[in-house]
Design a protein around this motif. Sequence first.
Motif, PDB file in Angstrom:
ATOM      1  N   ALA A  74       0.857  -1.184   0.000  1.00  0.00           N
ATOM      2  CA  ALA A  74       0.000   0.000   0.000  1.00  0.00           C
ATOM      3  C   ALA A  74       0.895   1.236   0.000  1.00  0.00           C
ATOM      4  CB  ALA A  74      -0.883   0.001   1.244  1.00  0.00           C
ATOM      5  N   GLN A  75       0.431   2.278  -0.675  1.00  0.00           N
ATOM      6  CA  GLN A  75       1.144   3.547  -0.587  1.00  0.00           C
ATOM      7  C   GLN A  75       1.164   3.987   0.873  1.00  0.00           C
ATOM      8  OE1 GLN A  75       2.710   5.217  -3.071  1.00  0.00           O
ATOM      9  NE2 GLN A  75       2.228   3.436  -4.345  1.00  0.00           N
ATOM     10  N   ALA A  76       2.287   4.532   1.315  1.00  0.00           N
ATOM     11  CA  ALA A  76       2.460   4.869   2.735  1.00  0.00           C
ATOM     12  C   ALA A  76       1.372   5.801   3.255  1.00  0.00           C
ATOM     13  CB  ALA A  76       3.835   5.492   2.947  1.00  0.00           C
ATOM     14  N   THR A  77       0.811   6.613   2.377  1.00  0.00           N
ATOM     15  CA  THR A  77      -0.200   7.582   2.811  1.00  0.00           C
ATOM     16  C   THR A  77      -1.626   7.098   2.550  1.00  0.00           C
ATOM     17  OG1 THR A  77      -0.011   8.686   0.686  1.00  0.00           O
ATOM     18  CG2 THR A  77       1.343   9.545   2.479  1.00  0.00           C
ATOM     19  N   SER A  78      -1.788   5.885   2.038  1.00  0.00           N
ATOM     20  CA  SER A  78      -3.124   5.408   1.695  1.00  0.00           C
ATOM     21  C   SER A  78      -3.908   5.034   2.943  1.00  0.00           C
ATOM     22  CB  SER A  78      -3.042   4.189   0.772  1.00  0.00           C
ATOM     23  OG  SER A  78      -2.650   3.046   1.516  1.00  0.00           O
ATOM     24  N   ALA A  79      -5.221   4.946   2.777  1.00  0.00           N
ATOM     25  CA  ALA A  79      -6.082   4.546   3.890  1.00  0.00           C
ATOM     26  C   ALA A  79      -5.695   3.164   4.399  1.00  0.00           C
ATOM     27  CB  ALA A  79      -7.542   4.560   3.443  1.00  0.00           C
ATOM     28  N   VAL A  80      -5.340   2.273   3.472  1.00  0.00           N
ATOM     29  CA  VAL A  80      -4.954   0.917   3.870  1.00  0.00           C
ATOM     30  C   VAL A  80      -3.711   0.945   4.751  1.00  0.00           C
ATOM     31  CG1 VAL A  80      -4.094  -1.298   3.012  1.00  0.00           C
ATOM     32  CG2 VAL A  80      -6.038  -0.214   1.903  1.00  0.00           C
ATOM     33  N   ALA A  81      -2.699   1.691   4.336  1.00  0.00           N
ATOM     34  CA  ALA A  81      -1.463   1.755   5.119  1.00  0.00           C
ATOM     35  C   ALA A  81      -1.716   2.363   6.496  1.00  0.00           C
ATOM     36  CB  ALA A  81      -0.403   2.561   4.373  1.00  0.00           C
ATOM     37  N   LEU A  82      -2.528   3.423   6.550  1.00  0.00           N
ATOM     38  CA  LEU A  82      -2.837   4.046   7.840  1.00  0.00           C
ATOM     39  C   LEU A  82      -3.541   3.060   8.759  1.00  0.00           C
ATOM     40  CD1 LEU A  82      -4.114   7.557   6.647  1.00  0.00           C
ATOM     41  CD2 LEU A  82      -1.957   7.046   7.811  1.00  0.00           C
ATOM     42  N   VAL A  83      -4.462   2.305   8.205  1.00  0.00           N
ATOM     43  CA  VAL A  83      -5.214   1.353   9.014  1.00  0.00           C
ATOM     44  C   VAL A  83      -4.327   0.177   9.427  1.00  0.00           C
ATOM     45  CG1 VAL A  83      -7.114  -0.309   8.946  1.00  0.00           C
ATOM     46  CG2 VAL A  83      -7.460   2.036   8.181  1.00  0.00           C
ATOM     47  N   GLN A  84      -3.443  -0.254   8.540  1.00  0.00           N
ATOM     48  CA  GLN A  84      -2.501  -1.312   8.920  1.00  0.00           C
ATOM     49  C   GLN A  84      -1.708  -0.892  10.158  1.00  0.00           C
ATOM     50  OE1 GLN A  84      -0.289  -1.822   5.281  1.00  0.00           O
ATOM     51  NE2 GLN A  84      -1.577  -3.511   4.598  1.00  0.00           N
ATOM     52  N   LEU A  85      -1.189   0.304  10.130  1.00  0.00           N
ATOM     53  CA  LEU A  85      -0.409   0.801  11.276  1.00  0.00           C
ATOM     54  C   LEU A  85      -1.283   0.899  12.524  1.00  0.00           C
ATOM     55  CD1 LEU A  85       1.700   3.566   9.511  1.00  0.00           C
ATOM     56  CD2 LEU A  85       2.489   1.328  10.303  1.00  0.00           C
ATOM     57  N   ASP A 114     -14.181   1.750  14.123  1.00  0.00           N
ATOM     58  CA  ASP A 114     -12.859   2.153  14.639  1.00  0.00           C
ATOM     59  C   ASP A 114     -11.872   2.374  13.497  1.00  0.00           C
ATOM     60  OD1 ASP A 114     -13.692   1.877  17.314  1.00  0.00           O
ATOM     61  OD2 ASP A 114     -13.150  -0.247  17.349  1.00  0.00           O
ATOM     62  N   LEU A 115     -11.847   1.421  12.580  1.00  0.00           N
ATOM     63  CA  LEU A 115     -10.878   1.482  11.492  1.00  0.00           C
ATOM     64  C   LEU A 115     -11.193   2.631  10.539  1.00  0.00           C
ATOM     65  CD1 LEU A 115     -10.500  -2.330  10.693  1.00  0.00           C
ATOM     66  CD2 LEU A 115      -9.205  -0.933  12.299  1.00  0.00           C
ATOM     67  N   ALA A 116     -12.474   2.847  10.275  1.00  0.00           N
ATOM     68  CA  ALA A 116     -12.863   3.959   9.406  1.00  0.00           C
ATOM     69  C   ALA A 116     -12.462   5.291  10.021  1.00  0.00           C
ATOM     70  CB  ALA A 116     -14.370   3.918   9.161  1.00  0.00           C
ATOM     71  N   LYS A 117     -12.636   5.400  11.342  1.00  0.00           N
ATOM     72  CA  LYS A 117     -12.238   6.632  12.035  1.00  0.00           C
ATOM     73  C   LYS A 117     -10.735   6.846  11.919  1.00  0.00           C
ATOM     74  CE  LYS A 117     -12.644   9.022  16.452  1.00  0.00           C
ATOM     75  NZ  LYS A 117     -13.074   8.933  17.856  1.00  0.00           N
ATOM     76  N   ALA A 118      -9.964   5.765  12.068  1.00  0.00           N
ATOM     77  CA  ALA A 118      -8.503   5.867  11.940  1.00  0.00           C
ATOM     78  C   ALA A 118      -8.100   6.317  10.540  1.00  0.00           C
ATOM     79  CB  ALA A 118      -7.848   4.522  12.263  1.00  0.00           C
ATOM     80  N   ALA A 119      -8.902   5.920   9.545  1.00  0.00           N
ATOM     81  CA  ALA A 119      -8.631   6.302   8.154  1.00  0.00           C
ATOM     82  C   ALA A 119      -9.276   7.632   7.786  1.00  0.00           C
ATOM     83  CB  ALA A 119      -9.137   5.213   7.215  1.00  0.00           C
ATOM     84  N   ASN A 120     -10.042   8.205   8.740  1.00  0.00           N
ATOM     85  CA  ASN A 120     -10.744   9.466   8.515  1.00  0.00           C
ATOM     86  C   ASN A 120     -11.712   9.355   7.332  1.00  0.00           C
ATOM     87  OD1 ASN A 120     -11.347  12.095   9.248  1.00  0.00           O
ATOM     88  ND2 ASN A 120      -9.823  12.983   7.857  1.00  0.00           N
ATOM     89  N   MET A 121     -12.482   8.246   7.346  1.00  0.00           N
ATOM     90  CA  MET A 121     -13.441   7.986   6.275  1.00  0.00           C
ATOM     91  C   MET A 121     -14.748   7.502   6.887  1.00  0.00           C
ATOM     92  SD  MET A 121     -10.900   5.806   3.778  1.00  0.00           S
ATOM     93  CE  MET A 121     -11.933   5.770   2.339  1.00  0.00           C
ATOM     94  N   SER A 122     -15.815   7.533   6.086  1.00  0.00           N
ATOM     95  CA  SER A 122     -17.056   6.922   6.536  1.00  0.00           C
ATOM     96  C   SER A 122     -16.873   5.408   6.534  1.00  0.00           C
ATOM     97  CB  SER A 122     -18.208   7.295   5.606  1.00  0.00           C
ATOM     98  OG  SER A 122     -18.091   6.620   4.371  1.00  0.00           O
ATOM     99  N   ALA A 123     -17.636   4.719   7.377  1.00  0.00           N
ATOM    100  CA  ALA A 123     -17.501   3.269   7.490  1.00  0.00           C
ATOM    101  C   ALA A 123     -17.762   2.588   6.144  1.00  0.00           C
ATOM    102  CB  ALA A 123     -18.438   2.724   8.559  1.00  0.00           C
ATOM    103  N   ARG A 124     -18.809   3.021   5.455  1.00  0.00           N
ATOM    104  CA  ARG A 124     -19.167   2.380   4.188  1.00  0.00           C
ATOM    105  C   ARG A 124     -18.082   2.583   3.135  1.00  0.00           C
ATOM    106  NH1 ARG A 124     -24.629   3.586   0.664  1.00  0.00           N
ATOM    107  NH2 ARG A 124     -24.183   2.102  -0.977  1.00  0.00           N
TER     108      ARG A 124
END
Length: 201
Positions: free
Chosen positions: A91-102, A116-126
């Motif tokens: 995943a790109q280091a700045t992507s939502a996936v990378a942020l959530v992995q960390l 929880d994970l959506a909040k960490a990614a600063n996105m809606s759950a859906r």
Amino acid sequence: LDGRTVTTHWGDAADLASLCPSAQVEADRLYVQDGNLYTSAGVTAGIDLSLYLLAQDHGPEVALSVAKRLVVFTQRSGGQSQFSPFLTPHAQATSAVALVQLYVLANLTGDLTIADLAKAANMSARNFSRVFAREAQITPAEFVERARVDAARVMLESTHAPLKTVAYQCGFRDAQHMRSVFNRRLGVTPQQFRLNFAAPV
């Protein structure tokens, strides 16, 4: 091995270094490529090396597909003593996936719900669920479970902590839940895994 950089299982690294004093033994590497010489740190690390070679020859998607069938990870971070967060394609280091992995790796004992994970990614759950599944090619729940199993594997290999402690620190409900997940994912119990892979500590 004169002048070559190599690795081997951590338990044999000192012996190899004394047998081949001109070789540079990298004791905390899973595998090492030095020109046309490839060495790995044991059986599981040999699978890591094979996946690395497969990715070189046929691309990371093929290696990822094979890794998923083998229930192993396409790349590990760091050395033999370190567990692998890379349970998904890079995943790109700045992507939502990378942020959530960390976030997952830093909060294994948390609930780690979609919210929880959506909040960490600063996105809606859906939107998060859709983006994560597209980028990671697995669901968030699958990623969380894989991360917990990998963390437990490291604790089982490197400590004598009781199974209930390992289960708690890696985010399983209890030791029985961890046992069930290990049986389903790896085909062995945590105790069997420890007997086969634990380092003397």
